[in-house]
Design a protein around this motif. Sequence first.
Motif, short mmCIF file in Angstrom:
data_model
loop_
_atom_site.label_atom_id
_atom_site.label_comp_id
_atom_site.label_asym_id
_atom_site.label_seq_id
_atom_site.Cartn_x
_atom_site.Cartn_y
_atom_site.Cartn_z
N THR A 19 1.03 -1.02 -0.21
CA THR A 19 -0.06 0.03 -0.05
C THR A 19 0.86 1.21 -0.09
N VAL A 47 -9.06 2.61 -3.03
CA VAL A 47 -8.74 3.70 -1.65
C VAL A 47 -8.99 2.70 -0.54
N VAL A 65 -3.91 4.08 -0.28
CA VAL A 65 -4.26 3.18 -1.67
C VAL A 65 -3.44 2.10 -1.63
#
Length: 413
Positions: A19, A47, A65
């Motif tokens: 991420t 998201v 994200v």
Amino acid sequence: MSASQIPPATAVPGDDVPTLLVKIFGKDRPGITAGLFDTLAAFDVDVVDIEQVVTRGRIVLCVLVTAPPGRGSGAAEGDLRATVHSWAESLRLQAEIISGRGDNRPRGVGRSHVTVLGHPLTAESTAAIAARITGTGGNIDRIFRLAKYPVTAVEFEVSGAGTEPLRTALATEAAALGVDVAVVASGLQRRAQRLVVMDVDSTLIQDEVIELFAAHAGCEAEVAKVTAQAMRGELDFEQSLHARVALLKGIDESVVDKVRAEVRLTPGARTLIRTLKRLGFQVGVVSGGFTQVTDDLKERLGLDFASANTLEVVDGKLTGRVVGEVVDREGKARLLRRFAAEAGVPLSQTVAIGDGANDLDMLNAAGLGVAFNAKPVVREAAHTAVNVPFLDTVLYLLGITRDEVEAAETHAD
């Protein structure tokens, strides 16, 4: 769309899923959030989390994200970084992108809202509160401001510590610092509290009604002395009530209108009631005072419930007696339960506000008991205490922000 056409939900990223934390800083202006997500959309990321704060015109926007998918993801990540930085520079913003894995760490068991009220709220007191939270094993997950007027009110979202131990620890700290701290368990029930019942004398109003009557009878000092002893819990309330009312014998009934005109609402009382009503709450009062005043307050303020003692009047004169069942300490708690039943609200979703020893049973019976500028014995026993002279600060203990208050005021009739 048929069930077979509904796309499967994206799983929450596990600890091993790459991420990116994208952080944007700078002068706030319209379109920043939309612009960032337009930029990220080109990279087909999901998201995971968003947080945005604007303070004195400066924005801090954080977005977590998933890393860009597909082959050559390292190159794709590099392109994402370059594109985001270029977009930020075009708006004179700063960008920081941090690689990692997974979502935010799980919050600890035990979650509470800690509301701190200061007038003013100093850095020293804030540091001490934060340190005491940490000392109980709690972690501060989020801090935000509820209000800047009439007091500064901030809320800490805390996990990892039990509500009761946290409340006990912070009560001691708050007393030493001279700030007000309220600790309530996190959950839906906080904003579901739909009935607020408050004491009248020295809570909803600034006065002790019996002392206003006594001033017209010429025995104000004697009555005030007995009242103070009763509120401190040094005298049985019912006995003290009968003793004080006896001193009013012979007063003309016309004094009632004079006393009603002399009653002064506590600062913030109208705002508190109007905001609660606009938000769908029901509001009531219970008083060791007299229906001759509380009935008038109910009509003037649009209250849903009101109960108090009734001064007996015969041939246009006060007899020095009360009629009917006396509203004492136990009576106030009993009336809270009755109001809750009539309102269709569970007792756990009620709020009680008071200042005297005869309010204690009511404060303890409610889902949230608030000691308002109360005597020491009441502050020590209530769930939380407010020691500023503004009744509308109770709204912040319910998580209601000043913006919501002002909106209610704007739309009030």
